[in-house]
Design a protein around this motif. Structure first.
Motif, short mmCIF file in Angstrom:
data_model
loop_
_atom_site.label_atom_id
_atom_site.label_comp_id
_atom_site.label_asym_id
_atom_site.label_seq_id
_atom_site.Cartn_x
_atom_site.Cartn_y
_atom_site.Cartn_z
N PRO A 172 23.36 -6.06 21.31
CA PRO A 172 23.01 -6.18 22.74
C PRO A 172 22.81 -4.83 23.43
N HIS A 173 23.40 -3.78 22.87
CA HIS A 173 23.30 -2.47 23.52
C HIS A 173 21.97 -1.78 23.22
N THR A 174 21.28 -2.18 22.16
CA THR A 174 20.02 -1.53 21.80
C THR A 174 18.84 -2.48 21.83
N PHE A 175 19.08 -3.76 22.09
CA PHE A 175 18.01 -4.76 22.05
C PHE A 175 16.93 -4.44 23.09
N ALA A 176 15.69 -4.69 22.73
CA ALA A 176 14.53 -4.50 23.62
C ALA A 176 14.42 -3.08 24.13
N GLY A 177 14.73 -2.12 23.25
CA GLY A 177 14.60 -0.72 23.64
C GLY A 177 15.66 -0.27 24.61
N THR A 178 16.88 -0.79 24.43
CA THR A 178 18.03 -0.44 25.29
C THR A 178 17.73 -0.71 26.76
N ILE A 179 16.98 -1.76 27.04
CA ILE A 179 16.72 -2.12 28.43
C ILE A 179 18.05 -2.51 29.08
N PRO A 180 18.42 -1.90 30.18
CA PRO A 180 19.75 -2.15 30.76
C PRO A 180 19.85 -3.57 31.32
N PRO B 197 19.52 -16.68 24.99
CA PRO B 197 20.82 -16.18 24.55
C PRO B 197 21.61 -15.37 25.56
N GLY B 198 21.07 -15.10 26.74
CA GLY B 198 21.84 -14.40 27.75
C GLY B 198 21.60 -12.92 27.84
N LEU B 199 20.62 -12.40 27.09
CA LEU B 199 20.24 -10.99 27.18
C LEU B 199 18.98 -10.85 28.00
N ARG B 200 18.88 -9.74 28.70
CA ARG B 200 17.67 -9.48 29.47
C ARG B 200 16.47 -9.35 28.53
N HIS B 201 15.37 -9.94 28.91
CA HIS B 201 14.12 -9.91 28.17
C HIS B 201 14.29 -10.44 26.74
N SER B 202 15.06 -11.51 26.59
CA SER B 202 15.21 -12.16 25.28
C SER B 202 14.38 -13.43 25.24
N ILE B 203 13.21 -13.38 25.88
CA ILE B 203 12.39 -14.57 26.03
C ILE B 203 11.87 -15.10 24.70
N SER C 215 -2.06 -0.16 17.86
CA SER C 215 -2.12 0.52 19.14
C SER C 215 -1.87 2.01 18.99
N LEU C 216 -2.32 2.78 19.95
CA LEU C 216 -1.97 4.19 20.03
C LEU C 216 -0.57 4.38 20.61
N GLY C 217 -0.02 3.30 21.15
CA GLY C 217 1.30 3.38 21.77
C GLY C 217 2.38 2.78 20.88
N ASP C 218 3.61 3.23 21.10
CA ASP C 218 4.76 2.70 20.39
C ASP C 218 5.36 1.53 21.17
N GLY C 219 6.17 0.75 20.48
CA GLY C 219 6.95 -0.27 21.14
C GLY C 219 8.21 0.32 21.73
N PRO C 220 8.96 -0.46 22.51
CA PRO C 220 10.14 0.08 23.18
C PRO C 220 11.26 0.49 22.23
N GLU C 221 11.27 -0.03 21.01
CA GLU C 221 12.31 0.34 20.04
C GLU C 221 11.76 1.30 18.98
N GLN C 222 10.70 2.02 19.36
CA GLN C 222 10.04 2.99 18.50
C GLN C 222 9.26 2.27 17.39
N ASP D 110 8.46 -8.72 15.02
CA ASP D 110 9.43 -8.00 14.20
C ASP D 110 10.71 -7.66 14.96
N HIS D 111 10.55 -7.20 16.19
CA HIS D 111 11.67 -6.61 16.93
C HIS D 111 12.30 -7.55 17.95
N GLU D 112 11.51 -8.44 18.55
CA GLU D 112 12.05 -9.30 19.60
C GLU D 112 11.87 -10.78 19.28
N PHE D 113 11.50 -11.06 18.02
CA PHE D 113 11.56 -12.42 17.47
C PHE D 113 10.59 -13.39 18.14
N PHE D 114 9.44 -12.86 18.58
CA PHE D 114 8.38 -13.71 19.07
C PHE D 114 7.75 -14.44 17.89
N GLY D 115 6.79 -15.31 18.17
CA GLY D 115 6.05 -15.99 17.12
C GLY D 115 4.64 -15.43 17.01
#
Length: 593
Positions: free
Chosen positions: A37-45, A185-191, A502-509, A583-588
């Motif tokens: 929970p402390h690092t999920f979604a790029g450590t989003i508080p 599950p009760g975490l922010r941005h765990s959609i 993408s040329l950009g990274d995701g929030p968890e690198q 991979d990182h946030e368990f979308f489909g």
């Protein structure tokens, strides 16, 4: 609107062929199989929202928590008024004429059969997870609108502060947190995980409902919940007066519900439940884009708002239903629905207590199970809802649903903005050195500059964006049809997926990417866009190039595109689940609904 200029051999630039296209695979990361929970979604508080509020007028907001004291005062006043009415001769005569529980066919409705009792428990158990995950989904875009557009300040309901003035404020930043035993599950941005719970359990709930309908109408039990006479309305009013006066009506639920109960059950079973399904499907990009005669008046935001109001109805029904069960004869009522007997023994209460223990264990275990085994939730959820997703994603939509007057005045930003030296150098040069790398299982690997892309047959369309978080927006896109790109590079027969990097990274690198079925690359509304609303793409919206595949949700519309790779499968790409968020946030990887 959706048009593509006619192409000719001369208008399609030749592949450069000067050097093999490089791959972005080394920059990918695989994600984790257990959630921290402390690092999920790029450590989003974890950020709390505000108490639920509804708009009153143009600028004022009403805190719905005030409904608790207001409702209590109104309830006390209603009791006092009803008790006064009971002393009136005319009201006494009205109640005598309409006692509240007409029984027309007792031989067809007597008792509570076993199928009904089991279905009652299954419905109760499944609704726990549907409601918790539904509330979790709402917190990812904690605002509701009546309009098609999601312009800040135009919402009618919110559980978040007003949108700040930051022009690059993202929808992800706008999400809020819930306690772990409230949301699921009760975490922010765990959609991503919340949707697997919601859609997967919805599938079981719908199957349970179909069985219920079959048994209901193949037996006489339907007479308990379907009014067959206009007398139901005066009888319901009579029952309401009796309840509010605290002088309960005579209960005979073993044979027939009173008229107020009958109306409540009828609305729940035959109005609210179907409305939950219809409004849920109304938020599907594939269905909304395909069936314009529905989506035109029935926008995703209207569907979200009505879906929320259905939830409110269910919650209100549950509270009132449980209250009356325990205040109008708990032992007899519990025996009816749990033990299938009409007496005051303790058997029904014991069975009820056991069912509550099962429900409590399920409630408490759901969040830790999700955090420890998110891949299991992802797989089971896909097994349940996957067949419907695969069915809907084969709908190729026709252009022309929207026109320029439908373009949204505000289009939310989202995603992790690229900030690498590579991207900054390209941006500062006006993307003069940009090259789109197309490689993999193609006959003609190529690199295309932005100038070459703009020289290709132009494709234009005005379409609606559906974000997985719930917001939407209509925009005019200009660019190149993916059908034109495929004509240029000629994918091989074994190519089944197009992977966009993408040329950009995701929030968890790790580099952001996503895989799309090659079938959808030939759809009329699948394109590479370099213009938005008549202007070049902005930094926040994906400059220099982004994907538009209108059959899919927004997170699959890769922005800041660096390259495209055609592959036979994606098992060895990143984490092997079909995309960064997968991979990182368990979308489909299939998300047409």
């Amino acid at each position: 609107m959706g048009t593509t200029e006619d192409s000719t051999p001369e208008s399609v630039p030749a592949p450069t062929g000067t050097r093999p296209a490089t791959t972005s695979r080394p920059h990918l990361t695989s994600g984790e199989d257990v959630i921290d929970p402390h690092t999920f979604a790029g450590t989003i508080p974890q950020t709390r929202g505000v108490a639920p509020r509804v708009r009153v007028g143009r600028e004022r907001w009403f805190n719905l928590l005030w409904l608790l004291p207001i409702g209590f005062v109104l309830l006390v006043a209603a009791v006092a008024v009803s008790q006064g009415l009971r002393d009136l001769t005319s009201v006494q005569e009205f109640i005598a004429r309409n006692p509240g529980t007409p029984v027309d066919h007792p031989e067809q409705t007597i008792g509570m059969p076993a199928w009904l009792r089991w279905q009652h428990f299954f419905n109760l158990f499944l609704m726990i997870f549907i409601i918790r995950s539904g509330i979790q989904i709402l917190t990812d875009h904690p605002r509701l609108y009546w309009t098609r557009h999601c312009t800040p300040g135009k919402d009618w309901f919110r559980i978040q502060k007003p949108v700040p003035a930051d022009p690059l404020w993202t929808a992800k930043q706008d999400s809020v947190s819930l306690p772990q035993q409230v949301g699921l599950p009760g975490l922010r941005h765990s959609i991503g995980l919340a949707r697997w719970w919601h859609f997967g359990i919805d599938t079981l709930w719908l199957l349970n409902g179909i069985v219920f309908y079959i048994f209901l109408f193949s037996t006489g039990q339907w007479r308990k919940v379907v009014p067959t006479s206009w007398d139901v309305f005066p009888n319901a009013l009579s029952v309401l007066i009796q309840y509010l006066s605290l002088n309960w009506p005579t209960e005979s639920g073993w044979v027939a519900y009173n008229s107020l109960q009958q109306l409540a059950y009828f609305l729940t079973i035959f109005a609210a439940a179907p409305a939950a399904l219809i409004t849920g499907l109304g938020m599907s990009p594939a269905l909304s884009t395909r069936f314009r005669w529905i989506s035109r008046p029935f926008s995703i935001q209207l569907a979200r708002s009505l879906h929320f109001l259905v939830l409110v109805w269910f919650l209100l029904f549950i509270v009132v239903h449980v209250t009356l069960v325990f205040t109008t004869g708990a032992l007899r009522n519990l025996n009816h629905i749990y033990a299938g007997r009409d007496d005051n023994s303790w058997l029904g209460f014991i069975l009820f207590a056991v069912s509550m223990i099962v429900a409590a264990v399920g409630w408490v275990a759901a969040t830790p199970l999700t955090l420890r085994h998110p891949r299991l939730i992802q797989r089971v959820g896909y097994a349940l809802i996957g067949p419907a997703q695969r069915l809907f994603e084969h709908l190729d939509s026709a252009p022309g649903e929207y026109s320029e007057r439908d373009i949204s005045p505000y289009f939310w930003h989202n995603g992790q903005y690229p900030d690498s030296p590579e991207y900054r150098a390209l941006f500062d040069s006006g993307f003069a050195d940009y090259r789109l790398r197309i490689h993999g299982l193609v006959e003609r690997p190529t690199e295309l500059s932005l100038e070459q892309l703009r020289a290709m047959p132009r494709h234009e369309q005005i379409t609606q964006h559906f974000c997985i978080q719930g917001w939407s927006g209509v925009a005019a896109w200009g660019g190149v049809s993916m059908a034109t790109i495929m004509e240029l590079v000629r994918p091989r027969p074994e190519a089944r997926w197009a992977v966009f990097y993408s040329l950009g990274d995701g929030p968890e690198q790790g580099r952001y990417y996503d895989a799309h079925a090659i079938e959808q690359m030939s759809y009329r509304l699948t394109m590479l866009a370099f213009d938005m609303n008549g202007e070049p793409l902005s930094y926040g919206h994906g400059a220099p190039l982004r994907l538009r595949n209108e059959t899919q949700l927004g997170f699959k519309q890769v922005k800041w595109i660096q390259g495209i790779e055609f592959v036979a499968d994606f098992d060895d790409i990143g984490g092997g689940y079909g995309g960064y968020n997968e991979d990182h946030e368990f979308f489909g990887y299939r998300q047409p609904i």
